[in-house]
Design an enzyme around this catalytic site. Structure first.
Site, short mmCIF file in Angstrom:
data_model
loop_
_atom_site.label_atom_id
_atom_site.label_comp_id
_atom_site.label_asym_id
_atom_site.label_seq_id
_atom_site.Cartn_x
_atom_site.Cartn_y
_atom_site.Cartn_z
N HIS A 132 -2.43 -5.51 -7.27
CA HIS A 132 -1.49 -4.89 -6.34
C HIS A 132 -2.04 -3.62 -5.69
CE1 HIS A 132 1.96 -7.05 -8.69
NE2 HIS A 132 1.24 -7.87 -7.96
N THR A 151 3.79 -6.95 -20.08
CA THR A 151 4.31 -7.54 -18.85
C THR A 151 5.47 -8.47 -19.17
OG1 THR A 151 3.81 -8.88 -16.89
CG2 THR A 151 2.58 -9.37 -18.89
N SER A 152 6.46 -8.48 -18.30
CA SER A 152 7.61 -9.36 -18.49
C SER A 152 7.27 -10.81 -18.14
CB SER A 152 8.77 -8.89 -17.61
OG SER A 152 8.42 -8.98 -16.24
N ASP A 177 -1.98 2.36 -10.88
CA ASP A 177 -2.22 3.76 -11.23
C ASP A 177 -3.66 4.10 -11.57
OD1 ASP A 177 -2.47 2.80 -13.99
OD2 ASP A 177 -0.28 2.71 -13.97
N CYS A 181 -9.25 -1.58 10.55
CA CYS A 181 -10.02 -1.74 11.79
C CYS A 181 -11.50 -2.04 11.56
CB CYS A 181 -9.87 -0.49 12.64
SG CYS A 181 -10.49 1.03 11.86
N CYS A 185 -6.93 2.30 6.32
CA CYS A 185 -6.40 2.18 7.67
C CYS A 185 -5.32 1.10 7.68
CB CYS A 185 -7.52 1.81 8.64
SG CYS A 185 -6.96 1.37 10.31
N ASN A 224 -0.72 -3.12 -12.33
CA ASN A 224 -0.46 -1.69 -12.17
C ASN A 224 -1.34 -1.10 -11.08
OD1 ASN A 224 1.32 -1.97 -14.34
ND2 ASN A 224 -0.28 -1.50 -15.83
N ARG A 248 4.95 9.70 -5.51
CA ARG A 248 4.59 8.83 -6.64
C ARG A 248 3.17 9.12 -7.11
NH1 ARG A 248 5.40 2.72 -5.64
NH2 ARG A 248 5.02 2.71 -7.89
N CYS A 273 -6.27 7.29 11.28
CA CYS A 273 -7.56 6.73 10.87
C CYS A 273 -8.66 7.37 11.71
CB CYS A 273 -7.56 5.21 11.05
SG CYS A 273 -9.18 4.44 10.84
#
Length: 256
Positions: free
Chosen positions: A121, A197-198, A106, A133, A129, A104, A72, A156
């Site tokens: 998001h 946006t929906s 991206d 940590c 990590c 988004n 992706r 890590c």
């Protein structure tokens, strides 16, 4: 395109002192970024994306989840900000405060020049990590790591646990600092520009309601199709962001 609506949107934005721009997948799709399910093609067509985007899936099969997100990420790296992204960034030159809240992952708003972006998001371009940590998040620059890339995610460098994408998976909470700031700004906004946006995914879907309830803010909804925010909006413009937003920005500049 309704020129009267474009002029009204320009006037309302021009008067904004605290503008919040809330964006969803529609903005990125105009750049060619595949939606969550659109990315499930080729070798990945047999998988359910909701079975890959969970902490449990990463624990069970870290290589498979890592490979999917790297796939992706290669798709995202091929695209550029579109005219909608650039128009949103241009608003900073004309208004005292512009904050982008995006669902988004991206990074296209940042690439377009928006300087204050709350990525609810996460960001698929970053890694962290899986155990955080050294603090939440413990970001890791994988370009500085050497590991067997055929084996899956790198360890890590601090604790040895697997490195993962810095995105929010199903069953995970959104970053509290980002969510709290987004909620606070939405409550104080005098204008909110909702784009692509929906309005179905919470908690972002509730933010226009915060603007309306707590500050009686003016809601502008830009989307080719009506969505769940449209009935709440004071102004609905049924067009793609890459078409409508540059016209609005031009009208704002002409009115200065």
């Amino acid at each position: 395109m309704d020129n009267q609506k474009i002029r009204e949107a320009a006037m309302r934005l021009h008067q904004a002192e605290h503008l919040v721009v809330l964006t969803g997948a529609g903005v990125s799709k105009e750049s060619g970024v595949p939606t969550f399910r659109d990315a499930m093609d080729g070798l990945w067509a047999q998988f359910d994306p909701q079975e890959l985007a969970t902490p449990a899936a990463f624990k069970a099969n870290p290589k498979m989840v890592w490979d999917w997100y790297e796939y992706r990420r290669t798709l995202v790296n091929k695209v550029k900000p579109n005219k909608g992204h650039l128009a949103i960034a241009a608003l900073e030159d004309m208004l005292p405060e512009v904050v982008v809240i995006t669902q988004n992952i991206d990074g296209l708003h940042q690439a377009a020049g928006s300087s204050d972006v709350i990525a609810l998001h996460g960001d698929i371009r970053r890694h962290k990590c899986s155990d955080n940590c050294e603090g939440d998040p413990t970001l890791i620059d994988i370009s500085k790591l050497e590991w067997d890339r055929e084996s899956g995610p790198p360890p890590c460098p601090h604790c040895g646990k697997n490195v993962r994408p810095d995105v929010v998976w199903f069953t995970e909470r959104l970053p509290l600092d980002a969510l709290n700031r987004a909620n606070d700004l939405s409550s104080k906004a005098d204008v909110m520009l909702v784009v692509g946006t929906s309005g179905l995914v919470q908690p972002a879907a509730s933010m226009p309601y915060r603007t309306k309830r707590w500050n009686s803010g003016f809601i502008i909804d830009v989307n080719p199709q009506e969505d769940t925010i449209t009935p709440l909006a004071d102004l609905y413009i049924n067009a793609p962001s890459g078409e409508a937003l540059p016209l609005i920005v031009r009208a704002m500049r002409e009115a200065r």
